[in-house]
Scaffold this motif. Structure first.
Motif, PDB file in Angstrom:
ATOM      1  N   THR A  63     -17.796 -16.250  45.489  1.00  0.00           N
ATOM      2  CA  THR A  63     -17.495 -15.820  46.884  1.00  0.00           C
ATOM      3  C   THR A  63     -18.547 -14.438  46.935  1.00  0.00           C
ATOM      4  O   THR A  63     -18.931 -14.034  46.030  1.00  0.00           O
ATOM      5  N   ASP A  64     -18.480 -14.082  48.123  1.00  0.00           N
ATOM      6  CA  ASP A  64     -19.313 -12.933  48.369  1.00  0.00           C
ATOM      7  C   ASP A  64     -18.706 -11.635  47.456  1.00  0.00           C
ATOM      8  O   ASP A  64     -19.390 -10.918  47.082  1.00  0.00           O
ATOM      9  N   ALA A  65     -17.400 -11.685  47.314  1.00  0.00           N
ATOM     10  CA  ALA A  65     -16.823 -10.714  46.726  1.00  0.00           C
ATOM     11  C   ALA A  65     -16.809 -10.774  45.121  1.00  0.00           C
ATOM     12  O   ALA A  65     -16.831  -9.791  44.379  1.00  0.00           O
ATOM     13  N   TYR A  66     -16.820 -12.117  44.609  1.00  0.00           N
ATOM     14  CA  TYR A  66     -16.622 -12.445  43.146  1.00  0.00           C
ATOM     15  C   TYR A  66     -17.903 -13.399  42.641  1.00  0.00           C
ATOM     16  O   TYR A  66     -18.003 -14.412  43.057  1.00  0.00           O
ATOM     17  N   GLY A  67     -18.963 -12.675  42.284  1.00  0.00           N
ATOM     18  CA  GLY A  67     -20.019 -13.419  41.876  1.00  0.00           C
ATOM     19  C   GLY A  67     -20.032 -14.270  40.760  1.00  0.00           C
ATOM     20  O   GLY A  67     -18.857 -14.424  39.799  1.00  0.00           O
ATOM     21  N   ALA A  68     -20.849 -15.105  40.478  1.00  0.00           N
ATOM     22  CA  ALA A  68     -20.760 -16.359  39.220  1.00  0.00           C
ATOM     23  C   ALA A  68     -20.669 -15.404  38.143  1.00  0.00           C
ATOM     24  O   ALA A  68     -21.534 -14.467  37.956  1.00  0.00           O
ATOM     25  N   GLY A  69     -19.853 -15.866  36.884  1.00  0.00           N
ATOM     26  CA  GLY A  69     -19.747 -15.126  35.583  1.00  0.00           C
ATOM     27  C   GLY A  69     -18.316 -15.239  35.340  1.00  0.00           C
ATOM     28  O   GLY A  69     -17.365 -16.025  35.722  1.00  0.00           O
ATOM     29  N   ARG A  70     -17.797 -14.066  34.839  1.00  0.00           N
ATOM     30  CA  ARG A  70     -16.651 -13.906  34.281  1.00  0.00           C
ATOM     31  C   ARG A  70     -15.794 -12.575  34.790  1.00  0.00           C
ATOM     32  O   ARG A  70     -16.582 -11.749  35.103  1.00  0.00           O
ATOM     33  N   ALA A  71     -14.614 -12.829  34.933  1.00  0.00           N
ATOM     34  CA  ALA A  71     -13.966 -11.453  35.241  1.00  0.00           C
ATOM     35  C   ALA A  71     -12.949 -10.995  33.980  1.00  0.00           C
ATOM     36  O   ALA A  71     -12.456 -11.746  33.728  1.00  0.00           O
ATOM     37  N   PHE A  72     -13.347  -9.732  33.710  1.00  0.00           N
ATOM     38  CA  PHE A  72     -12.874  -8.976  32.743  1.00  0.00           C
ATOM     39  C   PHE A  72     -11.755  -7.921  33.202  1.00  0.00           C
ATOM     40  O   PHE A  72     -12.131  -7.036  34.191  1.00  0.00           O
ATOM     41  N   TYR A  73     -10.617  -7.931  32.809  1.00  0.00           N
ATOM     42  CA  TYR A  73      -9.436  -6.908  33.268  1.00  0.00           C
ATOM     43  C   TYR A  73      -9.082  -6.306  32.026  1.00  0.00           C
ATOM     44  O   TYR A  73      -8.087  -6.798  31.204  1.00  0.00           O
ATOM     45  N   TYR A  74      -9.632  -5.080  31.834  1.00  0.00           N
ATOM     46  CA  TYR A  74      -9.307  -4.215  30.560  1.00  0.00           C
ATOM     47  C   TYR A  74      -8.226  -3.459  30.931  1.00  0.00           C
ATOM     48  O   TYR A  74      -8.079  -2.637  31.866  1.00  0.00           O
ATOM     49  N   PHE A  75      -7.006  -3.063  30.141  1.00  0.00           N
ATOM     50  CA  PHE A  75      -6.272  -2.165  30.438  1.00  0.00           C
ATOM     51  C   PHE A  75      -6.203  -1.384  28.956  1.00  0.00           C
ATOM     52  O   PHE A  75      -6.198  -1.703  27.901  1.00  0.00           O
ATOM     53  N   ILE A  76      -6.157  -0.099  29.291  1.00  0.00           N
ATOM     54  CA  ILE A  76      -6.022   1.000  28.339  1.00  0.00           C
ATOM     55  C   ILE A  76      -4.913   1.829  28.398  1.00  0.00           C
ATOM     56  O   ILE A  76      -4.752   2.580  29.329  1.00  0.00           O
ATOM     57  N   PHE A  77      -3.896   1.709  27.145  1.00  0.00           N
ATOM     58  CA  PHE A  77      -2.690   2.428  27.287  1.00  0.00           C
ATOM     59  C   PHE A  77      -2.948   4.217  27.698  1.00  0.00           C
ATOM     60  O   PHE A  77      -3.779   4.710  27.131  1.00  0.00           O
ATOM     61  N   PRO A  78      -1.913   4.540  28.672  1.00  0.00           N
ATOM     62  CA  PRO A  78      -0.780   3.841  29.216  1.00  0.00           C
ATOM     63  C   PRO A  78      -1.175   3.376  30.407  1.00  0.00           C
ATOM     64  O   PRO A  78      -0.308   2.672  31.144  1.00  0.00           O
ATOM     65  N   ASN A  79      -2.261   3.865  31.309  1.00  0.00           N
ATOM     66  CA  ASN A  79      -2.298   3.705  32.542  1.00  0.00           C
ATOM     67  C   ASN A  79      -3.744   3.512  33.276  1.00  0.00           C
ATOM     68  O   ASN A  79      -3.898   3.652  34.243  1.00  0.00           O
ATOM     69  N   ILE A  80      -4.395   2.974  32.454  1.00  0.00           N
ATOM     70  CA  ILE A  80      -5.923   2.975  32.914  1.00  0.00           C
ATOM     71  C   ILE A  80      -6.325   1.430  33.071  1.00  0.00           C
ATOM     72  O   ILE A  80      -6.066   0.626  31.939  1.00  0.00           O
ATOM     73  N   MET A  81      -7.112   1.171  33.964  1.00  0.00           N
ATOM     74  CA  MET A  81      -7.564  -0.316  34.121  1.00  0.00           C
ATOM     75  C   MET A  81      -9.053  -0.262  34.378  1.00  0.00           C
ATOM     76  O   MET A  81      -9.628   0.342  35.355  1.00  0.00           O
ATOM     77  N   LEU A  82      -9.809  -1.253  33.840  1.00  0.00           N
ATOM     78  CA  LEU A  82     -10.986  -1.316  34.371  1.00  0.00           C
ATOM     79  C   LEU A  82     -11.315  -2.752  34.610  1.00  0.00           C
ATOM     80  O   LEU A  82     -11.156  -3.882  33.918  1.00  0.00           O
ATOM     81  N   ASN A  83     -11.775  -3.182  35.669  1.00  0.00           N
ATOM     82  CA  ASN A  83     -11.983  -4.494  36.345  1.00  0.00           C
ATOM     83  C   ASN A  83     -13.601  -4.828  36.327  1.00  0.00           C
ATOM     84  O   ASN A  83     -14.035  -4.297  37.271  1.00  0.00           O
TER      85      ASN A  83
END
Length: 363
Positions: free
Chosen positions: A246-266
């Motif tokens: 979509t316009d928000a999500y381009g073609a490819g992969r979505a990676f959702y990293y979580f780093i303990f205890p409270n960090i997210m990298l989308n």
């Protein structure tokens, strides 16, 4: 605390196939949050934003991490440092917001500090006994730039799952084409306050199990059938093909990293979104979203960014609604623990095992 929430059995490490969730009381008891500030947050690296905001000598910015006001500043020697934003006189704020300065002046009584944290001037302090300016500099935190992001830690030697933070990002870079976020441009910060324990929000982030039921729009974009979770030392990864771009999500992969205890990298094609979850009380938390893009100037980029943030707000509103209802359920007195899906909730189990390990060191 009416009774001890921790028993030997509740803190024991258990494999996913045999695991139950952590007890409901750990999400509602203020005494548990007090323990977490010491056992979890004070021991960990905390993300404070883009390192590019400290580009020139004199640049500074103020942030809050879990129960700590933090001041980041680039000194005249070009070195970046982090201090508690707490004056050594009577705990006033040394700075606010962000900007550029030659000296740091407390906003309460005007004590002045060098950019390296040394006390420069204590106006009208008078002749008092046993006062050495060298003993009244700002209290420092550990500062680290990794992949263009700025992190601070309250204690020296902080690690992630027993590894230096650089090693963790090096491992992550083997899965994602680039983790050089320093090339991306910060666009906007969005903050959301919600009536739930911080762990409720983290649990929710760490599984795609709820996607078809809470996020139908996102489920139509991602490949839910092939949604995977991998766990590592101190961090985890969820990923999926973007099945319907979509316009928000381009073609490819979505990676959702979580780093303990409270960090997210989308990490999505041409976009990074960082999330930091801050506890405010046993039943309240704040989630801070920062959006980064390679291009924030062109008309085409601005159209896509507008749609990305609109869609992000929608997903977040859905998460807030369900997390607040889960908090009510946890506080209801009718729920104690539940079982975990081996296929879908490995990330939740991994996070809760890391929590238990941190608790065991302090109980």
């Amino acid at each position: 605390m009416s009774k001890q929430p921790f028993s030997r059995a509740s803190l024991a490490a258990v494999p996913l196939e045999k695991a139950w969730t952590i007890p409901a009381a750990w999400y509602t008891d203020p005494a548990v949050l007090e323990l977490e500030h010491e056992a979890v947050f004070s021991q960990s690296w905390q993300l404070v934003g883009s390192a590019r905001s400290l580009a020139r000598p004199g640049d500074y910015r103020v942030e809050d991490i879990a129960r700590a006001p933090v001041l980041l500043v680039r000194g005249k020697d070009d070195k970046r440092r982090a201090f508690y934003n707490v004056c050594r006189h009577r705990a006033g704020p040394v700075a606010a917001g962000q900007g550029n300065c030659k000296l740091l002046r407390c906003r309460y009584h005007g004590w002045v500090y060098q950019l390296d944290g040394r006390l420069h001037t204590a106006p009208e302090i008078g002749e008092i006994d046993d006062f050495d300016p060298a003993d009244h500099g700002l209290v420092a935190l550990e500062f680290k730039e990794v992949a263009g992001l700025a992190f601070v830690a309250r204690k020296a030697g902080a690690q992630i799952g027993g590894l230096p933070i650089d090693d963790v990002f090096a491992e992550m870079a083997t899965r994602v084409d680039t983790l050089d976020f320093g090339k991306l441009n910060f666009f906007r910060r969005c903050s959301y306050d919600m009536r739930c324990n911080w762990k409720v929000y983290v649990d929710n982030y760490l599984e795609g199990y709820h996607l078809p039921h809470v996020h139908p729009e996102l489920t139509n974009i991602l490949d839910y059938g092939d949604y995977k979770t991998e766990t590592y030392n101190g961090y985890s990864l969820q990923f999926s093909e973007i099945e319907t771009p979509t316009d928000a999500y381009g073609a490819g992969r979505a990676f959702y990293y979580f780093i303990f205890p409270n960090i997210m990298l989308n990490i999505l094609p041409d976009r990074l979104q960082t999330n930091v979850v801050l506890p405010l009380a046993a039943d309240r938390c704040r989630v801070i979203f920062d959006y980064y893009y390679p291009d924030i100037e062109s008309a085409q980029a601005q159209t896509r960014i507008e749609e990305d943030i609109r869609f992000g707000d929608l997903v977040q509103e859905q998460d807030i609604a369900i997390c607040e209802q889960v908090q009510q359920g946890l506080a209801s007195g009718v729920y104690e623990r539940g079982r975990l899906s081996v296929r879908r909730e490995a990330g939740v189990h991994h996070f809760q095992e890391l929590l238990k390990a941190a608790y065991r060191c302090h109980v």
